[in-house]
Design a protein around this motif. Structure first.
Motif, PDB file in Angstrom:
ATOM      1  N   ILE A 186      46.536  46.885  31.034  1.00 43.57           N
ATOM      2  CA  ILE A 186      47.032  45.845  31.940  1.00 43.57           C
ATOM      3  C   ILE A 186      48.468  46.151  32.363  1.00 43.57           C
ATOM      4  N   ILE A 196      49.691  46.847  36.191  1.00 42.08           N
ATOM      5  CA  ILE A 196      50.719  46.086  36.909  1.00 42.08           C
ATOM      6  C   ILE A 196      51.639  47.027  37.677  1.00 42.08           C
ATOM      7  N   LEU A 232      43.400  42.967  39.426  1.00 44.01           N
ATOM      8  CA  LEU A 232      43.231  43.958  38.363  1.00 44.01           C
ATOM      9  C   LEU A 232      41.914  43.667  37.661  1.00 44.01           C
ATOM     10  N   ILE A 258      39.430  44.694  34.676  1.00 42.47           N
ATOM     11  CA  ILE A 258      39.318  45.382  33.391  1.00 42.47           C
ATOM     12  C   ILE A 258      37.843  45.469  33.017  1.00 42.47           C
ATOM     13  N   ALA A 278      48.439  39.933  30.460  1.00 39.80           N
ATOM     14  CA  ALA A 278      47.653  39.277  31.512  1.00 39.80           C
ATOM     15  C   ALA A 278      48.448  38.112  32.104  1.00 39.80           C
ATOM     16  N   ALA A 284      50.950  39.543  34.435  1.00 40.75           N
ATOM     17  CA  ALA A 284      50.342  39.921  35.714  1.00 40.75           C
ATOM     18  C   ALA A 284      50.166  38.709  36.615  1.00 40.75           C
ATOM     19  N   LYS A 312      45.837  38.765  40.009  1.00 42.58           N
ATOM     20  CA  LYS A 312      44.731  38.134  39.289  1.00 42.58           C
ATOM     21  C   LYS A 312      44.042  39.172  38.413  1.00 42.58           C
ATOM     22  N   VAL A 313      43.720  38.782  37.211  1.00 45.19           N
ATOM     23  CA  VAL A 313      43.096  39.687  36.250  1.00 45.19           C
ATOM     24  C   VAL A 313      41.658  39.243  36.013  1.00 45.19           C
ATOM     25  N   TYR A 314      40.726  40.138  36.301  1.00 44.64           N
ATOM     26  CA  TYR A 314      39.305  39.879  36.064  1.00 44.64           C
ATOM     27  C   TYR A 314      38.831  40.803  34.945  1.00 44.64           C
ATOM     28  N   THR A 315      37.911  40.318  34.135  1.00 39.94           N
ATOM     29  CA  THR A 315      37.354  41.146  33.065  1.00 39.94           C
ATOM     30  C   THR A 315      35.835  41.199  33.193  1.00 39.94           C
ATOM     31  N   ALA A 362      41.033  36.930  30.826  1.00 37.93           N
ATOM     32  CA  ALA A 362      40.782  36.485  32.194  1.00 37.93           C
ATOM     33  C   ALA A 362      41.445  35.142  32.471  1.00 37.93           C
ATOM     34  N   GLY A 415      45.098  35.624  32.924  1.00 38.28           N
ATOM     35  CA  GLY A 415      45.380  36.308  34.190  1.00 38.28           C
ATOM     36  C   GLY A 415      44.926  35.549  35.411  1.00 38.28           C
TER      37      GLY A 415
END
Length: 341
Positions: free
Chosen positions: A176, A180, A193, A195, A210, A213, A219-222, A264, A267
């Motif tokens: 992560i 960034i 982003l 993952i 996260a 970020a 935005k962080v997606y897993t 998630a 993020g």
């Protein structure tokens, strides 16, 4: 800079010396056949307007025209032209887990192969969006910087293997943090982003990174690769053999959904589990499509200026010149002898 767009067609130039040789053989054979019936002086008296050189000149012009046509087909390109383009799109950074646990086959054909297919599907949905690929295990590395060259991205994805990073582990936090820094500076509304991992995090800073970020507008997606019940990790190159711990027991790697859900949530993205029945990619695509597109920075592209037109005009010139040259002597110039008194 100079190059040919289809350089393979230049091999056709080898036809020209072959055709010249065949023409010489035919002319020589024809001359010998005439000499069987009459001497050279008699032939000159019988056909005073006959020229021995003009057929050759006509044929040489035809060969030059053929050479120019071949050059035109090969698409010569000379010089460069610069232009600037503007486009709108999103920036996506995909961080792919390549740790050994991704070889588990609880998702067929394996977690890693299923993840690679998911990224290819994502690429097929993109339009003017820039994408970057990060691979991580115990460490994180950039495999592909931000680009819109989707065929190149697919090539890089196809080459991803677990042996790429010798240091084992699943450093989601490092991935992560690296992700960034992979985005271009400036606009913060069009960045995501993604993952892709089984969630077996071996570091404690994934949730904190996260959150960092999200604060930067990323935005962080897993995507969880694997099943909760898990599966053994095959040993590469050995059929029906699996990795074992120090006690000799087969290691079972399980999907850590709780960790991926927390990442998630921190993020401000969402978590999706991929399994053998559905990949959940459509919902991810729909969420990414909701991201606001931003004006990308101007990019400068170098393009070659096509020069095949010049070769085509040269070929036309030789053909016209050949058309107006007659095979017999010019009756007005036949008796002109400049160097005789």
């Amino acid at each position: 800079m100079f190059e040919f767009g289809y350089i393979q067609y230049l091999h056709l130039l080898w036809i020209i010396p072959v055709l010249v040789l065949l023409f010489w053989i035919m002319r020589r054979k024809g001359r010998k056949q005439l000499e069987r019936f009459a001497s050279s002086k008699m032939i000159a008296r019988m056909a005073p307007m006959r020229s021995r050189s003009k057929p050759w000149w006509k044929y040489i012009l035809l060969m030059l025209a053929l050479a120019a046509i071949i050059l035109a087909i090969a698409r010569p390109r000379f010089g460069t032209r610069m232009k600037e383009v503007q486009r709108e799109g999103k920036e996506l950074v995909v961080a792919l887990d390549v740790s050994r646990s991704m070889l588990a086959t609880d998702i067929q054909p394996s977690r890693l192969e299923r993840a690679k297919r998911a990224i290819v599907k994502l690429l097929d949905r993109l339009d003017h969006d820039r994408i970057s690929l990060i691979v991580f295990a115990g460490e994180a590395y950039t495999q592909l910087p931000l680009t819109t060259d989707y065929p190149a991205a697919k090539m890089f994805i196809s080459s991803v293997q677990t042996e790429m990073i010798p240091q084992q582990g699943t450093a989601i936090g490092a991935a992560i943090g690296h992700g960034i820094n992979s985005f271009s500076p400036g606009e913060e509304k069009n960045k995501a982003l993604i993952i892709i991992t089984d969630g077996e995090n071996h570091e404690g800073n994934a949730i904190e990174n996260a959150q960092m970020a999200a604060e930067k507008g990323i935005k962080v997606y897993t995507i969880g690769m694997g099943l909760p019940e898990g599966g053994p990790i095959p040993v590469r190159g050995k059929n029906n053999e699996f990795h074992r711990d120090n006690s000799g027991n087969v290691v079972i790697t399980k999907l850590n959904e709780g960790m991926l859900q927390q990442i998630a949530a921190a993020g401000e993205g969402s978590y999706i589990r991929a399994n053998n029945i559905r990949s959940g990619l459509n919902s991810l695509f729909d969420e990414i499509d909701q991201l606001e597109k931003a004006q990308m920075k101007s990019k400068v592209y170098a393009e070659y200026d096509e020069q095949f037109q010049f070769a085509a005009w040269i070929a036309l010139f030789f053909l016209v010149l050949e058309f107006f040259i007659l095979e017999r002597k010019n009756k007005y110039l036949a008796n002109v002898k400049i160097f005789q008194k």
